[in-house]
Write an enzyme that holds these catalytic residues in place. Structure first.
Site, PDB file in Angstrom:
ATOM      1  N   CYS A  11       1.443  -1.119  -0.032  1.00  0.00           N
ATOM      2  CA  CYS A  11      -0.210   0.170   0.020  1.00  0.00           C
ATOM      3  C   CYS A  11       0.756   1.498  -0.186  1.00  0.00           C
ATOM      4  CB  CYS A  11      -0.897   0.169   0.925  1.00  0.00           C
ATOM      5  SG  CYS A  11      -2.022  -1.804   1.128  1.00  0.00           S
ATOM      6  N   ARG A  26       3.488   0.196  -5.410  1.00  0.00           N
ATOM      7  CA  ARG A  26       3.397  -0.328  -3.487  1.00  0.00           C
ATOM      8  C   ARG A  26       2.279  -1.496  -3.625  1.00  0.00           C
ATOM      9  NH1 ARG A  26       6.674   1.520   0.440  1.00  0.00           N
ATOM     10  NH2 ARG A  26       5.533   1.221   1.845  1.00  0.00           N
ATOM     11  N   TRP A  80      -2.501  -2.655  -1.753  1.00  0.00           N
ATOM     12  CA  TRP A  80      -2.470  -4.125  -1.888  1.00  0.00           C
ATOM     13  C   TRP A  80      -3.251  -5.399  -1.045  1.00  0.00           C
ATOM     14  CZ3 TRP A  80      -0.095  -8.244   0.568  1.00  0.00           C
ATOM     15  CH2 TRP A  80       0.232  -9.203   0.082  1.00  0.00           C
ATOM     16  N   ASN A  87      -1.624   1.739   5.822  1.00  0.00           N
ATOM     17  CA  ASN A  87      -0.974   0.800   4.856  1.00  0.00           C
ATOM     18  C   ASN A  87      -0.476  -0.400   6.378  1.00  0.00           C
ATOM     19  OD1 ASN A  87       1.411  -0.964   4.386  1.00  0.00           O
ATOM     20  ND2 ASN A  87       3.092   1.218   3.973  1.00  0.00           N
ATOM     21  N   GLY A  88      -0.917  -1.149   6.157  1.00  0.00           N
ATOM     22  CA  GLY A  88       0.033  -2.116   7.640  1.00  0.00           C
ATOM     23  C   GLY A  88      -1.303  -3.411   7.222  1.00  0.00           C
ATOM     24  N   GLU A  97      17.129 -17.098  -9.855  1.00  0.00           N
ATOM     25  CA  GLU A  97      16.655 -15.727 -10.033  1.00  0.00           C
ATOM     26  C   GLU A  97      16.075 -15.258 -11.055  1.00  0.00           C
ATOM     27  OE1 GLU A  97      16.227 -13.242  -8.494  1.00  0.00           O
ATOM     28  OE2 GLU A  97      16.433 -11.431  -9.457  1.00  0.00           O
ATOM     29  N   LYS A 111      12.262 -14.205 -11.920  1.00  0.00           N
ATOM     30  CA  LYS A 111      12.015 -13.304 -12.747  1.00  0.00           C
ATOM     31  C   LYS A 111      10.656 -13.753 -13.937  1.00  0.00           C
ATOM     32  CE  LYS A 111      13.480 -10.777 -10.792  1.00  0.00           C
ATOM     33  NZ  LYS A 111      13.074 -10.593  -9.631  1.00  0.00           N
ATOM     34  N   GLU A 143       7.516 -14.258 -12.271  1.00  0.00           N
ATOM     35  CA  GLU A 143       6.643 -13.065 -11.081  1.00  0.00           C
ATOM     36  C   GLU A 143       6.063 -12.015 -12.509  1.00  0.00           C
ATOM     37  OE1 GLU A 143       8.891 -10.781  -8.899  1.00  0.00           O
ATOM     38  OE2 GLU A 143      10.243 -11.168  -9.756  1.00  0.00           O
ATOM     39  N   HIS A 191      17.644 -36.067  -9.949  1.00  0.00           N
ATOM     40  CA  HIS A 191      17.130 -36.400  -8.547  1.00  0.00           C
ATOM     41  C   HIS A 191      16.170 -36.163  -8.548  1.00  0.00           C
ATOM     42  CE1 HIS A 191      21.299 -38.048  -7.091  1.00  0.00           C
ATOM     43  NE2 HIS A 191      21.577 -36.722  -7.473  1.00  0.00           N
ATOM     44  N   LYS A 232       5.929  -3.650  -4.334  1.00  0.00           N
ATOM     45  CA  LYS A 232       7.242  -4.074  -4.348  1.00  0.00           C
ATOM     46  C   LYS A 232       7.438  -4.041  -3.320  1.00  0.00           C
ATOM     47  CE  LYS A 232      11.140  -2.584  -6.351  1.00  0.00           C
ATOM     48  NZ  LYS A 232      11.879  -3.626  -6.903  1.00  0.00           N
TER      49      LYS A 232
HETATM   50  C1  F6R Z   1      11.376 -10.088  -6.955  1.00  0.00           C
HETATM   51  C2  F6R Z   1      11.111  -9.277  -5.756  1.00  0.00           C
HETATM   52  C3  F6R Z   1      11.273  -9.566  -4.529  1.00  0.00           C
HETATM   53  C4  F6R Z   1      11.676  -9.072  -2.988  1.00  0.00           C
HETATM   54  C5  F6R Z   1      11.299  -9.673  -2.098  1.00  0.00           C
HETATM   55  C6  F6R Z   1      12.280  -8.919  -1.035  1.00  0.00           C
HETATM   56  O1  F6R Z   1      11.574  -9.669  -8.123  1.00  0.00           O
HETATM   57  O2  F6R Z   1      11.721  -8.011  -5.925  1.00  0.00           O
HETATM   58  O3  F6R Z   1      11.061 -11.713  -4.578  1.00  0.00           O
HETATM   59  O4  F6R Z   1      13.541  -9.212  -3.343  1.00  0.00           O
HETATM   60  O5  F6R Z   1      10.409  -9.418  -1.628  1.00  0.00           O
HETATM   61  O6  F6R Z   1      11.962  -7.538  -0.918  1.00  0.00           O
HETATM   62  P1  F6R Z   1      13.404  -6.509   0.030  1.00  0.00           P
HETATM   63  O7  F6R Z   1      14.127  -6.596  -1.123  1.00  0.00           O
HETATM   64  O8  F6R Z   1      12.948  -5.167  -0.552  1.00  0.00           O
HETATM   65  O9  F6R Z   1      13.326  -7.355   1.099  1.00  0.00           O
END
Ligand code: F6R
Length: 611
Positions: free
Chosen positions: A2, A27, A73, A99-100, A484, A488, A491, A507, A606
């Site tokens: 949020c 966010r 969110w 937010n929370g 990673e 990517k 998501e 395995h 985010k």
């Molecule tokens: C993936 C992504 C998330 C963040 C995770 C941790 O692309 O962005 O997996 O890496 O939510 O977020 P931070 O680094 O802000 O603690």
């Protein structure tokens, strides 16, 4: 999760708030809303993006100099108009944005219903605003006093802003566990979840601390604790360029951020890697150098992409500094009963510096006496402030929800850390240190070279855009890169993808391989190269479709793979910084070709400030 934004001053509030919401949309983007003191306390809110809200508001009365907005969110209650913020109290005299999460909302709601409060949403936030109203009615007190008393009753995390129709010349805000920044302008104030909505108006900001209440009234900002002790606002200068939060001609923030990596990696080394003088320098480590040298163990806590950077750091710190490392999902670590001692160092990695699980893991490790070292991107963030020491990654604002440049900046900083500690511990020789310093300083140019593969990668994306599964394989330093790459892809394109250590495939996952399965193998020239070549053969024998990321000049793998992506050679230790780049581009192009919203993928946000 949020985003919240508010304004009080001499300008029209609504355009400032809407622009701020667009900046904060990363966010959360399930719904958006504004509350304005237009003479009345007017709320407009709508399911969907900020654009949907703007369309809804069009032509209505928005004339106000005080107001607030929210982009959501969803946690409590599905995304719809009634669950959107702001929320009114029952009498519609008070409105709130939040937010929370309020954990004890159910008990509070039952109590408030008995007092006659009526609820129109499924949210915990509506409970919060009714609690404030109830307290104000019972105590015949000011809104400020009612907010203060309410904060003693709620359990959970919050950044809130509250407006009242009856006290129309003030904004009241408070925080615990969720971020809140106040921009101090000329006869005007801005409040937001981060500085991005503020920066074009002022670079003077105050970060509100946990358990503080900010009241802005009569052109003055007053901050008090929840216990009503007056605080002196600490005004800081923001070092944030407006252009760094705009797309700068790119179609998406994610693409811009991928292409920014030569610069962001350089920025993360700036002042730390002094090649000519032949030394490494990291301010945050200096006071804790001896602790690192004597560390029995390092525990890394993080989530998502930051956790993948932590895995790279495990290889680096064990390899270069010979310290045992454990890498933990923050969300699991905090709910175990882990053995932590005062001799442990906990490294917390977080782009946003606001991830609730990482923050809670830090608090837990702190309570057991460990030294906490933070690696964060957002300056002044909660994690940066909760740690004993740390290093910023200096990648600049990352707005695309899928993390790219933050990952490479984290890995760069962790590489520098491992080099410093290894050298001090005598496990990394002067010669090897020097070699690595030279090679690290060449990384921005090598990433630049990897970015020229963009057109080739678009062709591969076209070929695979309609598949339903992907496998990513790597070994050693390239194993976290495989994880990673898979993260990517899933998501932002919603294609199921899994990352595996290449040798682990036999395995189990090898059963998945048939002529329809694309397998991305990161097979650069390193100490396990021959073994990875064997793993490629195993995939090929089962007709899997191989996309290989290889070192430039490789003359073995091209004969086995359907597609080859050649990246420049570098030291094995530094390869993740280069080999991850084509995987970022591949997922980006596949997502674009599938028509996905790259910067705002479904269900994500985010910054994950809920547990
Ligand atoms: C993936 C992504 C998330 C963040 C995770 C941790 O692309 O962005 O997996 O890496 O939510 O977020 P931070 O680094 O802000 O603690």
């Amino acid at each position: 999760m949020c985003g919240i934004v508010a304004y009080i001053g001499h300008r029209e509030a609504c355009p400032i708030i809407l622009k701020g919401l667009r900046r904060l949309e990363y966010r959360g983007y399930d719904s958006a809303g504004v509350a304005l003191l237009t003479g009345e306390l007017t709320v407009y809110k709508k399911k969907g993006k900020v654009q949907d809200l703007e369309n809804f508001i069009g032509g209505r009365n928005t004339h106000a100099h005080i107001g607030m907005g929210h982009t959501r969110w969803a946690t409590h209650g599905e995304p719809n108009d009634s669950n959107a913020h702001p929320h009114y109290s029952t009498s519609e005299r008070i409105a709130i944005i939040h937010n929370g999460i309020i954990e004890n909302y159910a008990a509070l709601k039952t109590h408030l219903q008995k007092q006659g409060h009526v609820f129109h949403s499924d949210t915990d936030t509506e409970v919060f605003v009714n609690l404030i109203e109830e307290i104000q009615t019972q105590n015949s007190c000011t809104l400020e006093e009612a907010v203060r008393l309410a904060l003693h009753e709620v359990i959970g995390a919050y950044a809130i802003v509250v407006l009242s129709r009856d006290e129309p010349n003030q904004l009241i805000a408070a925080r615990k566990g969720s971020p809140l920044v106040i921009g101090v302008g000329q006869d005007e104030f801005f409040l937001a979840s981060d500085a991005t909505p503020i920066i074009e108006y002022t670079n003077e900001v105050v970060y509100v601390n946990d358990y503080e209440i900010a009241v802005i009234r009569d052109n003055k900002l007053e901050i008090r604790t929840r216990e009503d002790v007056k605080q002196t606002p600490y005004i800081q200068k923001l070092e944030l360029e407006l252009e760094s939060i705009e797309k700068g001609g790119y179609e998406h923030f994610m693409l811009k951020e991928i292409f920014e990596q030569p610069r962001s990696i350089l920025d993360s080394m700036r002042g730390r890697l002094e090649l000519e003088a032949g030394h490494l320098n990291m301010g945050g480590v200096r006071a804790y150098e001896q602790k690192f040298v004597n560390a029995q163990r390092i525990i890394i806590v993080a989530c998502g992409t930051s956790w993948h950077a932590g895995l790279v750091a495990e290889y680096l710190l064990e390899d270069l500094a010979r310290i045992p490392v454990e890498v933990e999902y923050a969300s699991e670590f905090r709910y175990r009963n882990p053995v932590i001692t005062e001799r442990d160092i906990v490294i917390a990695i977080s782009q946003s510096g606001e991830t609730a699980d990482t923050l809670a893991a830090i608090e837990m490790a702190k309570s057991k006496g460990a030294t906490i070292f933070g690696i964060c991107n957002v300056v002044g963030s909660s994690i940066a402030r909760a740690t004993d020491a740390g290093a910023y990654t200096h990648a600049g604002p990352e707005i695309g929800v899928a993390s790219t440049k933050a990952f490479t900046a984290q890995v760069t900083v962790l590489t520098l850390l491992a080099m410093i500690v290894g050298h001090k511990r005598g496990t990394l020789s002067e010669t090897k240190l020097r070699e690595l310093m030279v090679e690290l300083s060449n990384i921005p140019a090598k990433v630049e070279q990897a970015l020229t593969l963009d057109a080739e990668i678009q062709v591969i994306a076209e070929e695979f855009k309609d598949v339903t599964n992907f496998l990513y394989l790597g070994r050693g330093y390239n194993f976290p890169v495989a994880l990673e790459g898979a993260l990517k892809l899933k998501e932002i394109s919603y294609i199921h993808a899994e990352g595996y250590p290449a040798a682990e495939m036999k395995h189990g996952p090898i059963a998945l391989i048939d002529e329809n399965m694309p397998v991305v193998v990161i097979a650069t020239k390193d100490s396990s190269y021959e073994k990875v070549v064997s793993n490629i053969q195993e995939v090929k024998a089962r007709k899997g479709r191989i996309i290989a990321v290889v070192t430039e000049g490789d003359d073995v793998i091209p004969a086995m793979a359907e597609f080859v992506i050649e990246v420049p050679a570098t030291s094995e230790v530094l390869m993740p910084l280069v080999s991850v780049v084509p995987l970022q581009l591949l997922s980006y192009h596949i997502a674009v070709l599938r028509g996905c919203n790259v910067d705002q993928p479904r269900n994500l946000a985010k910054s994950v400030t809920v547990e």
